[in-house]
Design an enzyme around this catalytic site. Structure first.
Site, mmCIF file in Angstrom:
data_model
loop_
_atom_site.group_PDB
_atom_site.id
_atom_site.type_symbol
_atom_site.label_atom_id
_atom_site.label_comp_id
_atom_site.label_asym_id
_atom_site.label_seq_id
_atom_site.Cartn_x
_atom_site.Cartn_y
_atom_site.Cartn_z
ATOM 1 N N ASP A 54 40.224 45.488 43.811
ATOM 2 C CA ASP A 54 39.094 45.771 43.140
ATOM 3 C C ASP A 54 37.838 46.329 43.901
ATOM 4 O O ASP A 54 38.103 46.211 45.190
ATOM 5 C CB ASP A 54 38.812 44.704 42.396
ATOM 6 C CG ASP A 54 38.253 44.779 40.986
ATOM 7 O OD1 ASP A 54 37.451 46.075 40.907
ATOM 8 O OD2 ASP A 54 37.692 43.856 40.096
ATOM 9 N N GLY B 56 37.495 48.611 36.902
ATOM 10 C CA GLY B 56 38.082 49.223 35.901
ATOM 11 C C GLY B 56 38.064 50.552 36.311
ATOM 12 O O GLY B 56 38.600 50.851 37.545
ATOM 13 N N LYS C 146 46.119 43.507 43.323
ATOM 14 C CA LYS C 146 45.205 44.284 42.524
ATOM 15 C C LYS C 146 43.867 44.540 43.474
ATOM 16 O O LYS C 146 43.328 43.350 43.701
ATOM 17 C CB LYS C 146 45.005 43.507 41.293
ATOM 18 C CG LYS C 146 43.863 44.222 40.445
ATOM 19 C CD LYS C 146 43.480 43.667 38.874
ATOM 20 C CE LYS C 146 42.584 44.156 38.424
ATOM 21 N NZ LYS C 146 42.213 43.231 37.090
ATOM 22 N N ASP D 222 37.911 48.534 32.061
ATOM 23 C CA ASP D 222 37.835 47.031 31.962
ATOM 24 C C ASP D 222 37.621 46.693 30.159
ATOM 25 O O ASP D 222 37.950 45.701 29.727
ATOM 26 C CB ASP D 222 36.341 46.438 32.405
ATOM 27 C CG ASP D 222 36.552 45.971 33.809
ATOM 28 O OD1 ASP D 222 37.883 45.970 34.332
ATOM 29 O OD2 ASP D 222 35.608 45.757 34.646
HETATM 30 C C1 DGJ Z 1 36.642 43.790 37.499
HETATM 31 C C2 DGJ Z 1 38.131 44.232 36.960
HETATM 32 O O1 DGJ Z 1 38.381 45.641 36.451
HETATM 33 C C3 DGJ Z 1 38.688 43.113 36.062
HETATM 34 O O2 DGJ Z 1 39.812 43.636 35.547
HETATM 35 C C4 DGJ Z 1 38.596 41.771 36.998
HETATM 36 O O3 DGJ Z 1 39.449 41.990 37.909
HETATM 37 C C5 DGJ Z 1 37.259 41.721 37.360
HETATM 38 N N1 DGJ Z 1 36.634 42.814 38.203
HETATM 39 C C6 DGJ Z 1 37.409 40.473 38.338
HETATM 40 O O4 DGJ Z 1 36.009 40.199 38.886
#
Ligand code: DGJ
Length: 722
Positions: free
Chosen positions: A460, A504, A458, A523
């Protein structure tokens, strides 16, 4: 298919034609339903007879595919350039038309694949020593056309690009509306329709991401008896702009491309600049163009090896534990997850450096063994030994001041000497435009992937760019750097599923989808809010890209209360996962989740890769329904979600879409997976044209509590004879 017919170029898709008359700048004679072939189109030579020519790219409302600064266009134009000595007047003229070409491979950017045919228009500007190549590509099975331009410097002096859009389409006068997908963090992609009147309507993003403020996917619809809709999108993840310029005299100009905000891109002698690819389609309704764009994304954008690969059901630790976990807690969660049918364990933020909150450690992509109580390798081995896939979270584009990386390379953070840096979520952006920084990241991430034998990443990205050193090129170069990272890592690890995320859905776009077949949609995991968010997202993007999780009730974000069944019904309009502490749930809820995962596995192929149809209602009507139908129409799932039922008011019937009207289906109406469904058989046309009664979806208690709850129903259909 592209054909040159005398003075015309005919660009045909399955059901549409874009017919261009060749002139110093090609004129759009027709864009709409497919036209038959002719030996010539002499009665469409009309534009050529205009004598009031003041410019090449727009005189008296001529409809063109290219326009530029200094060409007596009294409106927005597609290309702006300034020469080394300040000249801003372009005089591009068509030099050559090349048919039967290959689609150009873009410099540093991803684009659609498997095109059928391409035409390239080559223009020249003698004073600028500029060549512009503009391509249009078609696809055998789609009504989408891909387009873009390459600007080349063939002279001895540099020039500067101040605007370089990817697409321009001009249309006749009319009553148009533009639809954009707008929002913010936690409220992404709400569909908003705006009437376009005289003047310019623009949608743009500014902080370096395609953004949650407005998505690059837009629709344009003409009011009137004959249906006319256009959809366009950009294969790009940075600042973008969509422009609808309308004047009584000239009609409507639609353009899309990189946002020209601060753009001042130097093109040195012998250098060239590629715009990102724009993709567009024509159809008679908004629903049809959305359908076309979803299918196109599925078939020509998503990584080929992932197009039909079933996506695993995930348990993610973020909302489950936030930063508070250790090995024992994680393994207990994994154990429970396995028992109830979950397939992928995702270790989210907080596993690396010394990160226990969001103030530290970004950049230190090695495990916090003190916190975990083991190496990442050992943890992953145990998860794998439980029979689950292992996934891990990273945020490579960022750096915390409190990190080993910052201690060693403070110069790698994006800051400007003498300017107070802005911190967002306590972090700075890493200057990935430096190759050494990207090399470091590829090495570190490779190590994480190899040590943990990870199946899923994932990726981010939780802030935008505010330190604008080299402002004229920074935003675009940053996107190229992101693509370079993704390109190297996805090629090196083709079997790892990358899911992108940016707080998100701050980077939900076709550029990302070329590398990451799914994206964390928002999110906000409240099922009620997700109805709005997913309703907008699914307009432009296929279900297999929309990551959607069942989380806590009351929601941590909105405090809305929703049942486990209703949260599930919304999350299966996407790739299902869970973010809640399974180990603390009562057995009855674990049993219910077991039923949910079995249901999802049974219908996964249809739900992830079937055709999506919008049904009756919309979130504005407080009632919405969708159908997903397998390509062979043998199975389908229709979902109805009610956002509000007024006392004593009966809900409408749900009409199913997309199934075979002549076939007979075995139908199950499911209000709760723990109850026996209502079952019957029915002919397709009865379900499509008649519909299914919902009864009272809300129970009296929920209705009286007025808890901002939702109520859902699932209708499954299996064809029993054709
Ligand atoms: C933002 C992401 O959208 C969440 O799902 C999560 O991974 C957090 N960051 C973690 O910091």
């Amino acid at each position: 298919m592209v054909k040159r017919i005398n003075n015309f170029v005919k660009i045909d898709t399955k059901n549409t034609t874009l017919l261009l008359r060749i002139d110093s700048i090609p004129e759009i004679v027709h864009y709409g339903k497919k036209l038959s072939d002719a030996d010539d189109y002499p009665f469409w030579e009309y534009g050529k007879n205009y004598t009031m020519v003041s410019s090449a790219s727009d005189y008296c409302g001529r409809k063109c595919i290219l326009s530029f600064s200094g060409d007596a266009n009294n409106r927005e134009t597609m290309l702006h350039a300034v020469s080394f000595d300040g000249n801003g007047s372009l005089r591009l003229r068509l030099k050559e038309v090349k048919v039967g070409m290959n689609k150009p491979i873009l410099n540093g950017m991803p684009s659609s694949y498997d095109c059928e045919d391409t035409v390239i228009f080559v223009y020249e500007d003698v004073a600028f020593s500029m060549i512009v190549e503009q391509y249009f590509s078609t696809f055998t099975d789609s009504d989408v056309i891909a387009t873009g331009i390459r600007v080349k410097n063939v002279g001895t002096q540099e020039f500067y690009l101040r605007r370089a859009f990817s697409m321009q389409l001009d249309f006749d006068n009319g009553d148009y509306s533009a639809t954009a997908f707008v929002g913010n963090w936690m409220r992404e992609r709400k569909m908003k329709k705006t009437d376009i009147s005289v003047g310019c309507t623009t949608f743009s993003s500014f902080l370096g991401h395609s953004s949650n403020v407005v998505n690059p996917f837009v629709l344009c619809t003409k009011k009137g008896k004959k249906g006319f809709s256009i959809a366009s999108n950009l294969v790009y993840s940075g600042n973008h702009k969509e422009l609808f310029d309308c004047s009584v005299h000239h009609g409507l100009r639609v353009a899309t491309g990189i946002n020209d905000f601060m753009l001042n891109y130097k093109i040195a002698p012998n250098a060239s600049f590629d715009t990102p690819e724009a993709v567009f389609t024509y159809g008679d309704t908004e629903e049809n163009v959305c359908f076309t764009m979803r299918s196109f994304t599925q078939e020509h954008i998503l990584r080929k090896d992932w197009v039909q690969k079933p996506r695993a059901i995930a348990i993610n630790t973020w909302e489950t534990f936030l930063f508070q976990f250790d090995k024992a807690k994680l393994l207990e969660l994994c154990d429970t997850a396995k028992r109830i049918g979950i397939e992928l364990f995702v270790l989210d933020d907080g596993w690396f450096g010394h990160r226990d909150d969001d103030t530290t450690s970004l950049g230190d992509w090695f495990a916090n063994e003190k916190k975990l109580g083991c190496t990442i390798e050992d943890l992953a081995k145990e998860i794998h030994a439980h029979g689950l896939q292992f996934g891990i979270w990273i945020e490579p584009e960022m750096i915390s001041e409190d990190s080993e990386l910052y201690k060693t390379h403070p110069d790698w953070a994006m800051t400007i000497e003498g300017v107070t840096p802005l911190y967002v979520r306590n972090q700075l952006v890493l200057d990935i435009t430096k190759k050494e920084v990207r090399d470091y990241l590829v090495k570190q991430i490779s190590q994480v992937i190899e040590e943990s034998q990870t199946d899923y990443i994932k990726w981010d990205c939780n802030r935008g760019i505010s330190e604008l050193k080299n402002s004229g090129v920074l935003f675009h170069d940053y996107v190229l750097a992101v693509y370079d990272l993704f390109d190297r890592l996805t090629k090196k690890y083709p079997n790892v599923l990358f899911e992108s995320c940016a707080s998100g859905g701050n980077r939900f776009d076709l550029g990302m989808l070329c590398y990451t077949p799914q994206i964390w949609t928002s999110d906000c995991t409240d099922a009620r809010s997700r109805v709005f968010i997913q309703e907008g997202t699914i307009k432009g993007y296929p279900l297999s890209t929309v990551s959607a999780h069942v989380a806590y009730s009351p929601s941590h974000h909105t405090f809305n209360k929703t049942s486990l069944q209703d949260r599930f019904a919304v999350a299966i309009q996407g790739v299902l996962g869970y973010e809640l502490n399974l180990t603390a749930l009562p057995q009855s809820e674990l049993d219910e989740i077991s039923l949910q995962t079995s249901f999802y596995k049974k219908w996964r192929n249809t739900l992830q890769f079937g055709d999506f149809y919008e049904g009756d209602g919309s979130s504005d009507d407080k009632f919405i329904s969708w159908s997903v139908v397998s390509k062979d129409k043998a199975s389908a799932v229709t979902t109805g979600v009610c956002l509000q039922q007024d006392y004593g008011v009966k809900l409408p019937k749900i009409r199913v879409s997309g199934i075979d009207e002549n076939a007979t289906y075995k139908v199950n109406v499911i209000r709760k997976l723990t109850d026996v469904p209502e079952s019957f058989t029915a002919k397709g046309d009865l379900l499509v044209n008649g519909g299914v009664y919902l009864g009272d979806l809300y129970d009296m208690k929920t209705l009286n509590e007025n808890s901002n709850s939702i109520a859902s129903v699932l209708i499954t259909m299996e064809r029993i004879n054709a």
